[in-house]
Design a protein around this motif. Structure first.
Motif, PDB file in Angstrom:
ATOM      1  N   TYR A   2       0.746  -1.254  -0.164  1.00 34.16           N
ATOM      2  CA  TYR A   2       0.061  -0.044   0.010  1.00 34.16           C
ATOM      3  C   TYR A   2       0.713   1.177   0.049  1.00 34.16           C
ATOM      4  CZ  TYR A   2      -4.577  -2.550   0.535  1.00 34.16           C
ATOM      5  OH  TYR A   2      -5.578  -3.172   0.255  1.00 34.16           O
ATOM      6  N   GLU A  56      -5.714   3.159   1.143  1.00 35.07           N
ATOM      7  CA  GLU A  56      -7.179   2.855   1.589  1.00 35.07           C
ATOM      8  C   GLU A  56      -8.393   3.516   0.929  1.00 35.07           C
ATOM      9  OE1 GLU A  56      -7.305   0.004   3.832  1.00 35.07           O
ATOM     10  OE2 GLU A  56      -5.049   0.134   4.439  1.00 35.07           O
ATOM     11  N   GLU A  86     -12.505  -0.147   4.854  1.00 35.83           N
ATOM     12  CA  GLU A  86     -11.431   0.457   3.952  1.00 35.83           C
ATOM     13  C   GLU A  86     -11.296   1.922   4.366  1.00 35.83           C
ATOM     14  OE1 GLU A  86      -9.307  -1.747   3.430  1.00 35.83           O
ATOM     15  OE2 GLU A  86     -10.329  -3.386   2.347  1.00 35.83           O
ATOM     16  N   HIS A  89     -10.084   2.143   7.669  1.00 32.05           N
ATOM     17  CA  HIS A  89      -8.642   2.310   7.645  1.00 32.05           C
ATOM     18  C   HIS A  89      -7.955   3.522   7.274  1.00 32.05           C
ATOM     19  CE1 HIS A  89      -8.992  -2.325   7.054  1.00 32.05           C
ATOM     20  NE2 HIS A  89      -9.640  -1.953   8.109  1.00 32.05           N
ATOM     21  N   GLU A 169      -8.662  -6.966   8.880  1.00 35.32           N
ATOM     22  CA  GLU A 169      -8.297  -7.513   7.393  1.00 35.32           C
ATOM     23  C   GLU A 169      -8.730  -8.881   7.014  1.00 35.32           C
ATOM     24  OE1 GLU A 169      -7.525  -5.946   5.122  1.00 35.32           O
ATOM     25  OE2 GLU A 169      -6.574  -4.148   5.345  1.00 35.32           O
TER      26      GLU A 169
END
Ligand SMILES: [Fe+2]
Ligand SMILES: [Fe+2]
Lengths: 325, 114
Positions: A2, A56, A86, A89, A169
Motif C-alpha cells: 500500500y 485505503e 477500508e 482504515h 483485514e
C-alpha cells in the motif's frame, strides 16, 4: 505494498541526538508524537503513512464498482461492510499522519494534485464479480503480509493504527476467498471467470510489494528506523508461498509456467512481474489512473458545500449557545 | 516545571507557499468504554464540525464491531499534555518508592492468601 517505493529523507540532525534516537528504536521503544525525532524520520513517515491512507481510500473505488451489482443481497451487504472498513482504515491512518504535523486536508490535496501516490494495484479495473473474490483474496492478502509486521513499527500512532487494521483485514481476505470458492466450484463459466480474475490480478498483486529493494539505501534507512520491517522480496516470497497452495485448493492455475517448488530454499521459484509496466502505472499510465483521480477530485469538490455548510451550522449553534449563557 | 503544552501533537505546519489555509473541521480525540466495565480508553481521533457529529462519526469509525457502549469526544486543542522532555523529572520520584508495590513485603506462605 500500500506504500510503494517510499524515498527516505536525508536527515541533518545533531549526530549525538541521532544516535540516542537510534538507540531508543533499537531497544524497542515506541516513538510518540511531540517527542524529538529526526526530520527525515518525520518526513518519511508522513510520506509512507499518507500513501498508505490514500491507498485505503482509493482502494474503495474498484470494489465500490460492484456494490450495486452484487449477485445477492447478502453479498452486497458484505461488500458494503468491507468497503466501509477500508474508509475506516484510511481514517485511522490519516489521524496517525496528523500527529506528525500535517493536516488531513493537506494530505487530500496532495493526493488530488498527484503530488502523493497510492498503491499501483488500484489502477487496475474490476471487470467481473470474480474480481471481488480476487481482490479480497490476493490484494487484501498481500496487504496483510505487510501490515502484520508493521504492528511493531517504531512510531506509536502508526503501530496502533495497524493493530486496529489487522483485526479487520482477515474478514476481508476470507470474504474474497469465499467468493473464489463459490465461483471455482460453480458452473464451467463461473470457474472460467475465477481463473480469468486470478490471471489478471496475479502479477499486479506481486507488484504491490514493489521492486527488489535489497540494495536500496532508502529501504536500509527505513529498516533501521523500523518503519519498514521486511524487504520487498521477503514479503513477496512469503505471499507466493502462502497463496500458491490456496490456488491449488481452488483448482485454479497460477499464470506462471516457471512456478516450481524449490526444496532447497523451502519456497517457490516464481516469475517476476513486468517491472516496466509497474513504473508505467506509477507514472500515471495504468488502465484506471485517470478514472481514479477523477473520482477522488469529484468527490472532494462536490463535497465542499457539505463540509462548509456543516462548519457554518456548527458555528451558528456555538454562537447561539454563547448568547444564551 | 513548565506549564503544560496545549494539544497532544506537534503543531501542524503551515502549508507550502502563502496560500491561505481553508477552514478545516477541528480534530477530536475519541474515548470509548467497552462492554466490560473498564474505563473509557483513547482509541484515536477524527474530524467533525462539532461534538454531536464527532460522536456520530466516532460510532462509524471506531465501533463498527461492537467495540463500545459509551463514547466521549473532546477537541484535541482542549487537551493539555505533559511535555515529553520532562519524562524523567515527572516520573522519577516514583522509582525509589518500591514499597508501593505489594511484592516488596515478604509474607510467609503459612499466612495463606493475602
Ligand atoms: Fe484496508
Ligand atoms: Fe482490507
Amino acid at each position: 505494498m500500500y506504500a510503494q517505493m517510499i524515498r527516505s529523507e536525508a536527515t541533518q540532525d545533531d549526530p549525538e541526538r541521532l544516535a540516542a534516537f537510534q538507540a531508543r528504536i533499537d531497544a524497542g521503544e515506541k516513538i510518540e508524537p511531540k517527542e524529538w525525532m529526526p526530520e527525515g524520520y518525520r518526513k518519511t513517515l508522513i510520506r509512507q503513512i499518507g500513501q498508505h491512507a490514500h491507498s485505503e481510500i482509493v482502494g474503495q473505488l474498484p470494489e465500490g464498482n460492484w456494490i450495486t451489482r452484487a449477485p445477492t443481497l447478502e453479498r452486497k451487504a458484505i461488500l458494503l461492510a468491507k468497503v466501509q472498513d477500508e474508509a475506516g482504515h484510511g481514517l485511522y491512518l490519516y489521524c496517525a499522519a496528523e500527529t506528525l504535523g500535517v493536516s488531513r486536508d493537506e494530505l487530500f490535496e496532495m493526493l488530488n494534485s498527484g503530488k502523493m501516490k497510492y498503491s499501483s494495484i488500484f489502477n487496475y479495473p474490476t471487470l467481473t464479480w470474480a474480481d471481488m473474490g480476487a481482490v479480497g483474496w490476493l490484494v487484501d492478502g498481500a496487504a496483510i503480509m505487510n501490515q502484520v509486521p508493521l504492528q511493531r513499527t517504531s512510531y506509536g500512532p502508526y503501530a496502533r493504527a495497524m493493530v486496529r487494521i489487522c483485526k479487520e483485514e482477515s474478514f476481508h481476505q476470507r470474504q474474497g476467498f469465499d467468493i473464489m470458492m463459490k465461483m471455482a466450484n460453480g458452473t464451467p463459466a463461473q470457474k472460467r471467470m475465477a481463473q480469468d480474475a486470478l490471471d489478471r490480478f496475479w502479477y499486479p498483486s506481486l507488484m504491490m510489494f514493489g521492486p527488489s529493494d535489497k540494495d536500496s539505501v532508502h529501504s536500509a534507512q527505513s529498516m533501521a528506523w523500523k518503519i519498514k520491517m521486511n524487504t520487498n522480496d521477503e514479503l513477496r516470497q512469503k505471499f507466493v508461498d502462502q497463496t500458491v497452495p490456496q490456488a491449488e485448493y481452488l483448482g485454479l492455475t497460477v499464470p506462471d509456467d516457471t512456478l516450481a517448488w524449490n526444496a532447497e530454499k523451502g519456497g517457490y521459484d516464481f516469475a517476476q512481474p513486468d517491472w516496466d509496466e509497474f513504473y508505467d502505472v506509477l507514472k500515471g499510465n495504468g488502465p484506471c489512473n485517470a478514472d481514479r483521480l477523477e473520482a477522488r477530485r469529484t468527490a472532494w469538490d462536490e463535497g465542499a458545500w457539505v463540509r462548509e455548510g456543516m462548519l457554518a451550522h456548527a458555528e451558528k449553534k456555538r454562537a447561539a449557545r454563547m448568547a444564551a449563557e | 516545571m513548565s506549564s503544560p503544552a496545549p494539544g497532544p501533537y506537534a503543531k501542524t505546519a503551515a502549508p507550502e507557499g502563502d496560500a491561505p489555509k481553508r477552514a478545516e473541521w477541528p480534530l477530536w480525540e475519541i474515548f470509548i468504554r467497552g462492554q466490560h466495565g473498564l474505563s473509557h480508553r483513547h482509541v484515536g481521533s477524527l474530524h467533525a464540525p462539532d461534538a454531536e457529529k464527532a460522536i456520530l462519526n466516532a460510532r462509524d469509525v471506531y465501533t463498527r464491531r461492537n467495540e463500545g457502549v459509551s463514547i466521549w469526544v473532546v477537541e484535541s486543542a482542549a487537551i493539555a499534555a505533559s511535555s515529553p522532555d520532562e519524562k524523567g523529572p515527572l516520573y522519577e520520584p516514583a522509582n525509589d518508592k518500591v514499597y508501593r508495590h505489594p511484592t516488596f513485603f515478604d509474607i510467609p506462605d503459612d499466612v495463606g492468601a493475602m
